[in-house]
Design a protein around this motif. Structure first.
Motif, PDB file in Angstrom:
ATOM      1  N   HIS A  50       6.520  -6.092  -1.312  1.00  0.00           N
ATOM      2  CA  HIS A  50       5.933  -5.479  -0.125  1.00  0.00           C
ATOM      3  C   HIS A  50       4.460  -5.859  -0.140  1.00  0.00           C
ATOM      4  O   HIS A  50       3.732  -5.491  -1.065  1.00  0.00           O
ATOM      5  N   ARG A  51       4.026  -6.605   0.864  1.00  0.00           N
ATOM      6  CA  ARG A  51       2.632  -7.061   0.915  1.00  0.00           C
ATOM      7  C   ARG A  51       1.761  -6.092   1.688  1.00  0.00           C
ATOM      8  O   ARG A  51       2.245  -5.277   2.475  1.00  0.00           O
ATOM      9  N   GLU A  52       0.467  -6.217   1.464  1.00  0.00           N
ATOM     10  CA  GLU A  52      -0.515  -5.334   2.093  1.00  0.00           C
ATOM     11  C   GLU A  52      -0.448  -5.395   3.617  1.00  0.00           C
ATOM     12  O   GLU A  52      -0.688  -4.400   4.292  1.00  0.00           O
ATOM     13  N   ASP A  53      -0.111  -6.542   4.183  1.00  0.00           N
ATOM     14  CA  ASP A  53      -0.032  -6.680   5.643  1.00  0.00           C
ATOM     15  C   ASP A  53       1.259  -6.106   6.220  1.00  0.00           C
ATOM     16  O   ASP A  53       1.496  -6.179   7.419  1.00  0.00           O
ATOM     17  N   GLY A  54       2.124  -5.530   5.369  1.00  0.00           N
ATOM     18  CA  GLY A  54       3.368  -4.921   5.823  1.00  0.00           C
ATOM     19  C   GLY A  54       4.562  -5.844   5.736  1.00  0.00           C
ATOM     20  O   GLY A  54       5.693  -5.413   5.930  1.00  0.00           O
ATOM     21  N   SER A  55       4.339  -7.112   5.453  1.00  0.00           N
ATOM     22  CA  SER A  55       5.452  -8.047   5.362  1.00  0.00           C
ATOM     23  C   SER A  55       6.211  -7.840   4.050  1.00  0.00           C
ATOM     24  O   SER A  55       5.717  -7.199   3.126  1.00  0.00           O
TER      25      SER A  55
END
Length: 155
Positions: A50-55
């Motif tokens: 889970h990346r910081e940008d929501g991806s």
């Protein structure tokens, strides 16, 4: 939620409750929230991040090239893909959504390994998965040894 900084403290308001935190405690809270939102989980064959940008990124575990990963705008997009798949599916079925090559197989394995997807591996050749409660009476799933989750985030 609102947060305001004053001399040496941060005032945090959440659902009508106010808390005053030292800057150090506020930084620790920020870092803890960031870790919760950006988390990598490794499984036997795949990993999800889970990346910081929501991806959300699915990749072959220990792969070192982008050719072994697939980025989804959100985790929910991966869930929607899974929901559109039939009760029993193969890498070829997943490929009908536009995925090619090893990414199809990687996603099939990720569905089996990730606890959010209730399915089991029923065949290795061809790589075939069956969603839960779809197993014929009296048959045993073809489980792979070592498909348990490996938590590398320290939770």
């Amino acid at each position: 939620m609102a947060a305001t900084a004053t001399d040496g403290t941060v005032l945090l308001e959440l659902d009508g409750t106010e808390r005053r935190l030292s800057r150090e405690a506020a930084r620790a809270l920020r870092d803890g929230l960031a870790d919760a939102l950006t988390r990598r989980r490794e499984f036997l064959h795949t990993a999800g991040e889970h990346r910081e940008d929501g991806s959300y990124v699915v990749e072959r575990r220990a792969a070192d090239s982008a050719g072994h990963s697939k980025v989804f705008e959100r985790f929910e997009a991966l869930e929607r893909l899974y929901g559109r798949l039939p009760e029993e599916f193969t890498a070829e079925t997943v490929g009908r959504s536009g995925l090619t090559g090893g990414r199809r197989h990687m996603l099939v394995r990720h569905f089996v390994e990730h606890p959010a997807f209730d399915c089991e591996l029923v065949s290795r050749q061809p790589l075939t998965v069956r969603k839960a409660d779809q197993q014929p009476e009296g048959s045993e799933p073809a489980t792979e040894p070592g498909t348990e989750e490996v938590d590398v985030a320290g939770d």
